[in-house]
Design an enzyme around this catalytic site. Structure first.
Site, PDB file in Angstrom:
ATOM      1  N   ASP A 142      -7.235  18.227   6.186  1.00  0.00           N
ATOM      2  CA  ASP A 142      -6.774  17.024   5.489  1.00  0.00           C
ATOM      3  C   ASP A 142      -7.870  16.490   4.571  1.00  0.00           C
ATOM      4  OD1 ASP A 142      -5.476  14.522   4.842  1.00  0.00           O
ATOM      5  OD2 ASP A 142      -4.305  14.766   6.661  1.00  0.00           O
ATOM      6  N   ASN A 169      -1.955  13.804   4.941  1.00  0.00           N
ATOM      7  CA  ASN A 169      -1.418  15.069   4.445  1.00  0.00           C
ATOM      8  C   ASN A 169      -0.890  15.940   5.573  1.00  0.00           C
ATOM      9  OD1 ASN A 169      -1.974  15.072   1.463  1.00  0.00           O
ATOM     10  ND2 ASN A 169      -4.007  14.580   2.240  1.00  0.00           N
ATOM     11  N   ASP A 170      -1.597  15.972   6.698  1.00  0.00           N
ATOM     12  CA  ASP A 170      -1.107  16.720   7.853  1.00  0.00           C
ATOM     13  C   ASP A 170       0.253  16.189   8.288  1.00  0.00           C
ATOM     14  OD1 ASP A 170      -2.996  18.759   8.630  1.00  0.00           O
ATOM     15  OD2 ASP A 170      -4.407  17.160   9.048  1.00  0.00           O
ATOM     16  N   ILE A 171       0.368  14.880   8.420  1.00  0.00           N
ATOM     17  CA  ILE A 171       1.614  14.288   8.905  1.00  0.00           C
ATOM     18  C   ILE A 171       2.732  14.491   7.885  1.00  0.00           C
ATOM     19  CG2 ILE A 171       2.746  12.123   9.525  1.00  0.00           C
ATOM     20  CD1 ILE A 171      -0.013  11.219  10.652  1.00  0.00           C
ATOM     21  N   GLY A 174       3.859  18.121   7.657  1.00  0.00           N
ATOM     22  CA  GLY A 174       4.793  18.452   8.720  1.00  0.00           C
ATOM     23  C   GLY A 174       6.170  17.875   8.469  1.00  0.00           C
TER      24      GLY A 174
END
Length: 402
Positions: A142, A169-171, A174
Site C-alpha cells: 500500500d 488501496n488494499d481495502i 479488495g
C-alpha cells in the site's frame, strides 16, 4: 452461526462458494465482502496459519477485521496430498480469489488456466500490485503505490510525502476484486462460463487521485498537497479552541456564511463588504481566518459543535479510532458487531468490529461466523469433498492438513 439465521431473509450471495488463497489485507477484503453478502467463503491457510494471525502493532487488527464470516481449512500446498485437497476444493468453487505474486498459483496448478479446465464456470480473481505491464513483477505494498501514485504527495505537506492513515488501496483493491467477481458471476448467467478478473493496488491508487489528475487537465495547474491546497471555501478548516480542543468547522455557501455569523453573533463580519460572497471570502482568507481563529478560541469544541448542529452547519469533532467504539450514531444504527477473537493474548475474548457501510432492504450485513480458528472447518470441508474419516486421519498424520 446466528441463531436467527433461519428466519432471516436470504442474503444475495447465498449458495455461492468462494475459496480464497489470500493473506494480509487486499485479498481477505474481497473475501470478506463476498462473505458478508452471504457467500460461503473458505479461507485456505498454511498448516502453521496465516501470518496476520500474529502480527503486532498496526497489523494486529488485520485478521479479525477482514476474516469474519469465513471458514478455515489448513493445507500444506507443498505436500502432494495437500495439493490434491486444494485442487479439489478450488475446483468446487464458484469463485477463487488469490493475492500471491504472479506465477505462484500457476506453479501449484492452482492458476486460472488449470482450474478452469476442471470447472469452466469458475470466476477467478487475482489481486496484484499492478495490472499486466512494465511494473507487473514489482513487489507492491500500500505504501509503495501511495508514494508512486501521487496519494502520499497529496496527503503530506510540501516536501513531506505521507501515506494515508489506513490501508486504503488494499481495502479498496479488495472491494474492486469483489465488484469484478460479482460482475463476472452476472455475466456467467448469460454465457455459462466463468472468467479471470484482475484488481491491482497501483491502478486503484491512480483511480483515487484521478480527481487531481483531472483538475490539472481542466485548469492547467498542478494540484497542491491537501495541507497546502487553495480551498474553494473560506471557512473550511480545523480550529484550535478553548481548553486545548480542536474542531473542524465549515461554511461552504453564502447562506451558510450568513447563518454562521448569525449563530455566533458576528454581525460585523456579516455586514463587512469584504466578505459578501464566497469568492470574496476566499480572497480575504489571509485576514479573515486569523480573525476567526481568535474569536472561536474563546469557545470549547463541545459548545461550537452544539451551535453548528443546531443551525445545520458542517462540523466534525477530531476523534481517534478507539473513540469510535463509543460513538452514539454507530451504536444506535448497528454499525458495530461483536466477534470472538481467534488468536493472540485475548483469544476467546470478544470485541466489536465495524460492518460494511451499507444496508440491503433496511438491514446491515452482520456477523454470521466469527473469524475462524486455524483449521476450524478442515474436518467438515474434507468430508464435503468426499474424504472418509480414515482418509482425513491419514492426511493429518502426514501433516498435509491441519
Amino acid at each position: 452461526m446466528d441463531s436467527n439465521a433461519s428466519s432471516s431473509p436470504r442474503l444475495p450471495l447465498e449458495g455461492l462458494r468462494v475459496v480464497e488463497f489470500t493473506h494480509m489485507v487486499m485479498g481477505p477484503t474481497c473475501g470478506m465482502v463476498l462473505a458478508d453478502l452471504g457467500a460461503e467463503v473458505i479461507k485456505v491457510e498454511p498448516v502453521d496459519g496465516d501470518r496476520t494471525r500474529h502480527l503486532l502493532g498496526a497489523g494486529a487488527g488485520f485478521f479479525p477485521m477482514f476474516n469474519r464470516n469465513k471458514k478455515s481449512i489448513a493445507i500444506d500446498l507443498r505436500s502432494p496430498a495437500g495439493l490434491e485437497v486444494a485442487i479439489r476444493l478450488a475446483s468446487s468453487a464458484d469463485v477463487v480469489a488469490q493475492n500471491f505474486k504472479p506465477g505462484v498459483m500457476a506453479k501449484y496448478g492452482l492458476g486460472y488456466a488449470a482450474l478452469s479446465r476442471l470447472n469452466e464456470r469458475l470466476v477467478y480473481v487475482n489481486h496484484t500490485g499492478f495490472l499486466p505491464g512494465p511494473y507487473e513483477h514489482r513487489t507492491a505494498l500500500d505504501e509503495v503505490v501511495q508514494m508512486m501514485g501521487g496519494l502520499a504527495y497529496m496527503t503530506g505537506r510540501p516536501g513531506d510525502p505521507l501515506r494515508a492513515g489506513s490501508s486504503v488501496n488494499d481495502i479498496m483493491g479488495g472491494m474492486f476484486g469483489a465488484i469484478g467477481a460479482m460482475a463476472a458471476l452476472m455475466q456467467r448467467q448469460q454465457t455459462g462460463r466463468g472468467q479471470e478478473v484482475d484488481s491491482a493496488l497501483f491502478e486503484n491508487n491512480v483511480f483515487l487521485v484521478g480527481q487531481h489528475m483531472m483538475q490539472y487537465a481542466v485548469t492547467g495547474q498542478p494540484a497542491a498537497p491537501m495541507p497546502d491546497r487553495i480551498s474553494s471555501w473560506a471557512v473550511y478548516d480545523v480550529f484550535s479552541v478553548k481548553d486545548g480542543g480542536q474542531i473542524f468547522l465549515a461554511a461552504v455557501s453564502d447562506a451558510q456564511w450568513q447563518t454562521f455569523c448569525d449563530a455566533m453573533g458576528y454581525a460585523d463580519l456579516k455586514a463587512d463588504p469584504r466578505y459578501a460572497t464566497n469568492n470574496d471570502r476566499v480572497r480575504a482568507r489571509p485576514t479573515l481566518l486569523p480573525e476567526l481563529r481568535q474569536r472561536l478560541a474563546a469557545h470549547t469544541a463541545d459548545a461550537l459543535a452544539a451551535v453548528f448542529e443546531r443551525h445545520g452547519l458542517p462540523f466534525a469533532p477530531i476523534l481517534r479510532p478507539e473513540q469510535l467504539f463509543d460513538d452514539p450514531h454507530l451504536n444506535a444504527t448497528g454499525g458495530l458487531a461483536e466477534i470472538t477473537l481467534p488468536d493472540g493474548e485475548r483469544a476467546g475474548g470478544t470485541a466489536r468490529t465495524t460492518l460494511m457501510p451499507l444496508r440491503l432492504d433496511g438491514q446491515r450485513m452482520g456477523v454470521r461466523l466469527d473469524p475462524p480458528r486455524l483449521g476450524q472447518h478442515t474436518q467438515d470441508l474434507l468430508a464435503g469433498l468426499g474424504y472418509t474419516a480414515d482418509q482425513v486421519a491419514a492426511l493429518r498424520a502426514c501433516a498435509a492438513v491441519a
